[in-house]
Design a protein around this motif. Structure first.
Motif, PDB file in Angstrom:
ATOM      1  N   GLY A 108       0.708  -1.165  -0.010  1.00 42.81           N
ATOM      2  CA  GLY A 108      -0.105   0.139   0.029  1.00 42.81           C
ATOM      3  C   GLY A 108       0.941   1.250  -0.022  1.00 42.81           C
ATOM      4  O   GLY A 108       0.636   2.252  -0.743  1.00 42.81           O
ATOM      5  N   VAL A 109       2.010   1.390   0.859  1.00 44.56           N
ATOM      6  CA  VAL A 109       2.669   2.595   1.145  1.00 44.56           C
ATOM      7  C   VAL A 109       3.366   2.962  -0.254  1.00 44.56           C
ATOM      8  O   VAL A 109       3.116   4.072  -0.826  1.00 44.56           O
ATOM      9  N   PRO A 110       4.259   2.149  -0.935  1.00 44.64           N
ATOM     10  CA  PRO A 110       4.756   2.386  -2.243  1.00 44.64           C
ATOM     11  C   PRO A 110       3.450   2.718  -3.382  1.00 44.64           C
ATOM     12  O   PRO A 110       3.739   3.715  -4.130  1.00 44.64           O
ATOM     13  N   GLN A 121      -0.334   9.378   0.946  1.00 45.88           N
ATOM     14  CA  GLN A 121       0.410   8.307   1.928  1.00 45.88           C
ATOM     15  C   GLN A 121       0.040   9.004   3.294  1.00 45.88           C
ATOM     16  O   GLN A 121      -0.200   8.046   4.116  1.00 45.88           O
ATOM     17  N   VAL A 122      -0.130  10.449   3.493  1.00 48.57           N
ATOM     18  CA  VAL A 122      -0.609  10.861   4.741  1.00 48.57           C
ATOM     19  C   VAL A 122      -1.712  10.257   5.186  1.00 48.57           C
ATOM     20  O   VAL A 122      -2.025   9.799   6.228  1.00 48.57           O
ATOM     21  N   LEU A 123      -2.879  10.266   4.246  1.00 46.95           N
ATOM     22  CA  LEU A 123      -4.164   9.621   4.460  1.00 46.95           C
ATOM     23  C   LEU A 123      -3.933   8.223   4.539  1.00 46.95           C
ATOM     24  O   LEU A 123      -4.663   7.532   5.563  1.00 46.95           O
ATOM     25  N   ILE A 128      -3.334   3.083   8.516  1.00 47.78           N
ATOM     26  CA  ILE A 128      -2.578   2.318   9.005  1.00 47.78           C
ATOM     27  C   ILE A 128      -2.363   2.339  10.549  1.00 47.78           C
ATOM     28  O   ILE A 128      -2.387   1.288  11.229  1.00 47.78           O
ATOM     29  N   SER A 129      -2.458   3.545  10.946  1.00 47.14           N
ATOM     30  CA  SER A 129      -2.479   3.593  12.352  1.00 47.14           C
ATOM     31  C   SER A 129      -3.406   2.977  13.252  1.00 47.14           C
ATOM     32  O   SER A 129      -3.325   2.551  14.413  1.00 47.14           O
ATOM     33  N   LEU A 260      -9.363  12.537  -3.796  1.00 48.85           N
ATOM     34  CA  LEU A 260      -8.244  11.924  -3.020  1.00 48.85           C
ATOM     35  C   LEU A 260      -8.662  10.749  -2.019  1.00 48.85           C
ATOM     36  O   LEU A 260      -8.191   9.598  -1.871  1.00 48.85           O
ATOM     37  N   GLN A 261      -9.541  11.337  -1.032  1.00 49.11           N
ATOM     38  CA  GLN A 261     -10.142  10.321  -0.026  1.00 49.11           C
ATOM     39  C   GLN A 261     -10.555   9.193  -0.418  1.00 49.11           C
ATOM     40  O   GLN A 261     -10.266   8.091   0.108  1.00 49.11           O
ATOM     41  N   LEU A 262     -11.485   9.314  -1.258  1.00 53.74           N
ATOM     42  CA  LEU A 262     -12.114   8.156  -2.004  1.00 53.74           C
ATOM     43  C   LEU A 262     -11.097   7.209  -2.755  1.00 53.74           C
ATOM     44  O   LEU A 262     -11.118   5.905  -2.650  1.00 53.74           O
TER      45      LEU A 262
END
Length: 318
Positions: A108-110, A121-123, A128-129, A260-262
């Motif tokens: 997911g991150v890359p 990535q911030v979202l 992830i948190s 972006l959120q969706l």
């Protein structure tokens, strides 16, 4: 073939790590009786370091949780639906977890970084948190309830409902997954940060989690009769990589997510099954062979499904 394509560049390292583990298993470099010990090492040491450091380093008060809460709403509905479909027992809990738990870190991150940049990535880091805390805690609580009920039925010890619930809740909290997450969240509120003497070892251990877990999947896969499991594994993989993102797209759009959120939430839902589900099945000794096969199959299926998701997302009405 363009190996720099975002999907290929994110998924192929996962495939390579699983393949390395598979070859190591076939060459008998790791014996079958050692797999359980390696699984315990990953689950009880590497996972602990990763979860605690992730949460201890987060700034919970500054994160945007609205899209993330919608993600967990969809995941929870899908989890309990699958739980009912697969029979509502402890085996069903592991199957249902596989249908909703994404490989957000290794893949997911890359992938989100390439598709949506730093803002995406911030979202994703916000997701992830809480990803392991919420999804693994739900699965742990449900599974502990089922294990307690099944044990009571086998022994003939019909305990009160409240005693069973109390035991399950206690086992779910004093557990290798929620405990370091809760400890990390509590520590993050102190504002002290992690001293390099502590942070560096935790970082090294956490970084080892993904590669070691995936190599372990490959080792187990080499000892698993996949031919007997591939139909069930494929069905589960399609739920994870097709049904999950489709539900996320529909529900997210209806609840007001856009742009972006969706996109990030749908892409996260489309990711293949995370290695934590494999470790979960190993720990409880439920559906180990099927989940091992499903992790590998879902990674292969995701090559197609994520490409389709990335192509369709820009077509969603704004």
């Amino acid at each position: 073939m363009n190996l720099d394509h975002p999907v290929l560049s994110s998924l192929l390292p996962v495939v390579v790590l699983i393949f390395i583990g598979y070859m190591a298993g076939r060459a008998r470099l790791v014996r079958g009786e050692s797999v359980r010990d390696l699984s315990n090492l990953v689950f009880l040491v590497l996972t602990q370091a990763l979860l605690f450091r992730t949460m201890a380093s987060s700034h919970v008060a500054q994160l945007d949780f609205r899209p993330v809460m919608q993600y967990f709403l969809v995941a929870s509905v899908l989890f309990f639906t699958m739980l009912a479909v697969y029979g509502g027992n402890s085996r069903a809990s592991v199957m249902a977890l596989a249908g909703i738990f994404s490989n957000t870190l290794m893949i997911g991150v890359p992938l989100v970084g390439l598709a949506y940049g730093q803002a995406g990535q911030v979202l994703l880091f916000t997701l992830i948190s809480l990803h392991a805390l919420i999804l693994l805690s739900i699965a742990t609580l449900v599974l502990e309830l089922q294990v307690a009920r099944e044990a009571a039925a086998q022994s003939g010890d019909v305990r009160s409902v409240w005693r069973t619930v109390g035991s399950a809740v206690r086992n779910a909290i004093i557990h290798p997954v929620p405990l370091p997450i809760l400890a990390g969240i509590a520590y993050s509120f102190t504002g002290w940060g992690l001293h390099p003497v502590i942070d560096k070892p935790l970082l090294l251990l956490g970084n080892a989690f993904g590669p070691v877990a995936l190599v372990l999947v490959g080792i187990t896969l080499s000892q698993t009769p996949v031919g007997q499991q591939w139909k069930t594994a494929l069905r589960l993989s399609l739920v994870k990589t097709v049904v999950h993102p489709a539900l996320m797209a529909a529900v997210g759009w209806l609840l007001g997510l856009r742009g972006l959120q969706l996109g990030v939430m749908v892409l996260a839902a489309a990711l293949p099954i995370g290695a934590n589900v494999f470790l979960f099945s190993q720990r409880y000794r439920k559906e180990e062979e099927m989940i091992t096969a499903a992790v590998g199959v879902s990674t292969a299926v995701a090559l197609v499904s994520i490409t389709v998701v990335l192509a369709l997302l820009p077509l969603l009405p704004t």
